[in-house]
Motif scaffolding. Structure first.
Motif, mmCIF file in Angstrom:
data_model
loop_
_atom_site.group_PDB
_atom_site.id
_atom_site.type_symbol
_atom_site.label_atom_id
_atom_site.label_comp_id
_atom_site.label_asym_id
_atom_site.label_seq_id
_atom_site.Cartn_x
_atom_site.Cartn_y
_atom_site.Cartn_z
ATOM 1 N N GLU A 230 0.320 -1.505 -0.212
ATOM 2 C CA GLU A 230 -0.326 0.196 0.239
ATOM 3 C C GLU A 230 0.812 1.219 -0.307
ATOM 4 O OE1 GLU A 230 -2.454 -0.324 3.702
ATOM 5 O OE2 GLU A 230 -3.821 -1.941 2.631
ATOM 6 N N TRP A 231 1.954 1.237 0.435
ATOM 7 C CA TRP A 231 2.897 2.475 0.327
ATOM 8 C C TRP A 231 3.217 2.520 -0.642
ATOM 9 C CZ3 TRP A 231 5.769 6.282 2.248
ATOM 10 C CH2 TRP A 231 6.901 6.342 1.752
ATOM 11 N N VAL A 232 3.942 1.099 -1.470
ATOM 12 C CA VAL A 232 4.726 1.649 -2.871
ATOM 13 C C VAL A 232 3.534 2.327 -3.223
ATOM 14 C CG1 VAL A 232 5.586 0.931 -4.587
ATOM 15 C CG2 VAL A 232 5.665 0.063 -2.334
ATOM 16 N N GLU A 233 2.398 1.764 -3.202
ATOM 17 C CA GLU A 233 0.975 2.653 -4.873
ATOM 18 C C GLU A 233 0.602 4.013 -4.421
ATOM 19 O OE1 GLU A 233 -1.193 -1.190 -4.158
ATOM 20 O OE2 GLU A 233 -0.589 -2.655 -4.928
ATOM 21 N N SER A 234 0.777 3.744 -2.754
ATOM 22 C CA SER A 234 0.359 5.478 -3.147
ATOM 23 C C SER A 234 1.390 6.883 -3.349
ATOM 24 C CB SER A 234 0.086 5.141 -0.873
ATOM 25 O OG SER A 234 1.596 5.736 -0.989
ATOM 26 N N SER A 235 0.861 7.471 -3.328
ATOM 27 C CA SER A 235 1.416 9.059 -3.842
ATOM 28 C C SER A 235 2.551 9.253 -2.682
ATOM 29 C CB SER A 235 0.406 10.306 -4.123
ATOM 30 O OG SER A 235 -0.321 10.383 -2.713
ATOM 31 N N ALA A 236 2.277 8.367 -1.347
ATOM 32 C CA ALA A 236 2.917 9.102 -0.107
ATOM 33 C C ALA A 236 5.206 9.135 -1.005
ATOM 34 C CB ALA A 236 3.531 8.625 1.061
ATOM 35 N N TRP A 237 4.980 7.718 -1.324
ATOM 36 C CA TRP A 237 5.896 7.119 -1.765
ATOM 37 C C TRP A 237 7.256 7.381 -2.896
ATOM 38 C CZ3 TRP A 237 9.394 5.314 -6.117
ATOM 39 C CH2 TRP A 237 10.301 4.274 -5.512
ATOM 40 N N PRO A 238 6.302 8.010 -4.294
ATOM 41 C CA PRO A 238 6.823 9.101 -5.300
ATOM 42 C C PRO A 238 7.857 10.259 -4.230
ATOM 43 C CG PRO A 238 4.789 8.632 -5.526
ATOM 44 C CD PRO A 238 5.490 7.461 -4.896
ATOM 45 N N THR A 239 6.196 10.811 -3.227
ATOM 46 C CA THR A 239 6.586 12.035 -3.018
ATOM 47 C C THR A 239 7.720 11.867 -2.122
ATOM 48 O OG1 THR A 239 4.428 12.603 -2.960
ATOM 49 C CG2 THR A 239 6.219 14.024 -1.302
ATOM 50 N N ALA A 240 8.276 11.216 -1.151
ATOM 51 C CA ALA A 240 9.163 10.203 -0.690
ATOM 52 C C ALA A 240 10.533 10.383 -1.395
ATOM 53 C CB ALA A 240 9.278 9.303 0.279
#
Length: 499
Positions: A118-128
């Motif tokens: 879920e972390w990888v598929e969210s927008s948080a991963w590319p933002t980080a």
């Protein structure tokens, strides 16, 4: 397959080819290992994206994310090594690997943990990722730009421009894809960028001798054939077993092991042959030097014995020629000293005594009045040097190596300067002996490896001269440094503690 898929396929084949070339022919180049790792990472990224398009399986996105996360650290490692700052920037590289490695591990955990997926598929991963990618990319490009402004050699400038263009284009296109994943309306053109970057890196390797040596056509053909065979095998497995995850994983692992074994077998064969040639060259240099050191006293002893033998043959007494016996005894002692010196040089065990460093320098320089055609040696000796407790013979040997290297770097002649000065870096006092030539100079990568054992840029070099200088410096509580610029010469500084 779409045009986008064909671009990823070509880029994957190119990256795998470059990785194989790095293993086969680039072992002696410091950029080979980071470039090979970057190429393998880029191959994994291209292949994961292609496999996702062909199979529709979302699991490939996790491998895509893991490879994407590692790319900035690997690119920084490559550039730091290329500009000759591997030692000075080592901590920066370690931090980059730690940060981006954490992102990669979190992506891999997605195969077994739902929260990671879920972390990888969210927008948080590319933002980080973008938050740490931007400063890392800026530092990488800044290092290349600074290296470009300081480089004077046309080939080095061409290599730098090519790598700079590859990273800038590939990074910009890939950044567009990452920004698209967070909702920005940008086209997905990373396939175009990675293909262009692959071609540019290949140009640097073949056209501009990135590995500091020419690549043979046979090695290049072998690498291309092996890479194509590997990619075809991977694609075939995905086509045949795309729906069977367990069988596909087993097949991919088997192909990877076979591919790695084939590369290792050829690389080991080439490395063994190259190491044998290098060791034979070293043995030849040692044999030549030892023969020279032993021949003179042996010739003197032989001449004295022949004279005494002739006197005896003529019925004359040799009692009046006791000086010849003294000469022979002196030469035998000289032979003992030569043998002892070679043994001590191998161990670098200093026998310290109070020495005037200027006297040591004068003695070495006096032995090289006609050391090379067209080269004059000028000594600039400071008069206020402290006496030092050191091994004069070892220091003289180190200085002789420094001068010999400088002379070999001045094929067009010029002035070689040997200089002494106080070493303020030592609390108890010390001296610096420097040798400055106006020769060909070295690029940043060559200068970085100049003190490595067996590393040489000369066809007939042994690669032991400067490493010996380093060991002598360390044995005396000092160190040695080198600064060089292509076309502008080299300065080697030997720093010695006074006690």
């Amino acid at each position: 397959m779409s045009a986008r898929d064909w671009m990823y396929l070509l880029a994957a084949s190119g990256h795998l080819t470059l990785a194989v070339l790095c293993v086969l022919r680039g072992r002696s180049s410091p950029v080979a290992r980071p470039l090979a790792l970057l190429c393998v990472d880029m191959f994994g990224w291209c292949f994961a994206t292609l496999a996702k398009d062909l199979t529709g399986a979302e699991a490939w996105s996790l491998l895509d994310a893991a490879c994407t996360a590692l790319t900035p650290a690997l690119a920084l490692h490559l550039v730091v090594t290329f500009v000759g700052a591997a030692r000075s920037r080592a901590r920066v590289v370690v931090v980059a690997y730690a940060v981006f490695g954490a992102l990669a591990i979190s992506s891999i955990l997605g195969f077994v943990a739902s929260w990671a997926r879920e972390w990888v598929e969210s927008s948080a991963w590319p933002t980080a990722f973008l938050a740490v990618w931007a400063p890392t990319m800026a530092l990488t490009l800044l290092l290349l730009l600074r290296h470009l402004t300081h480089a004077s050699d046309p080939d080095e400038k061409a290599r730098t421009r090519t790598i700079l263009a590859a990273l800038a284009i590939g990074g910009a296109f890939a950044t567009g894809d990452v920004l698209g994943s967070v909702g920005l309306p940008l086209p997905r053109v990373a396939s175009v960028g990675t293909l262009i970057a692959t071609l540019l890196v290949a140009t640097a390797a073949f056209r501009f001798r990135l590995f500091d040596r020419d690549l043979s056509s046979s090695t290049a053909l072998y690498a291309v054939a092996l890479a194509i065979a590997g990619v075809v095998a991977y694609i075939g497995l995905i086509r045949l077993l795309g729906g069977n995850v367990a069988a596909l994983a087993f097949g991919l692992i088997a192909v990877t092991l076979v591919l790695g074994a084939a590369v290792r077998e050829v690389a080991t064969s080439l490395a063994t042959q190259r190491e044998r040639v290098e060791r034979l060259a070293v043995l030849g240099r040692f044999s030549s030097q030892m023969a020279h050191d032993l021949k003179n006293p042996l010739a003197t002893i032989k001449g004295a014995l022949q004279f005494l033998q002739e006197e005896r043959a003529q019925g004359k007494s040799i009692d009046e020629h006791h000086e010849f016996v003294d000469v022979m005894l002196e030469q035998v002692n000289r032979l003992h000293r030569v043998v002892d010196d070679y043994q001590r040089i191998g161990r670098v065990e200093p026998v310290r005594r109070s020495v005037d460093v200027n006297d040591v320098v004068r003695g070495v320089v006096a032995l090289e009045p006609h050391a090379a055609e067209g080269v004059s040696i000028r000594a600039e000796l400071a008069e206020d040097l402290p006496r030092c407790e050191l091994d004069g013979d070892l220091v003289a040997g180190a200085l002789h190596n420094m001068i010999r290297n400088a002379l070999e770097a001045m094929p067009r002649g010029g002035t070689l300067i040997v200089r002494t000065e106080r070493a303020d870096a030592f609390a108890n006092g010390g001296v610096v002996i420097s040798v400055e030539d106006g020769g060909d100079g070295m690029d940043a990568r060559q200068a970085e490896r100049a003190f490595d054992d067996f590393y040489t840029t000369k066809a007939q070099g042994s690669g032991l001269g400067l490493p010996f200088v380093r060991r002598v410096a360390q044995a005396h509580g000092g160190d040695v440094s080198l600064s060089s610029k292509v076309g502008a010469g080299t300065i080697v500084r030997l720093k010695l503690s006074a006690t």
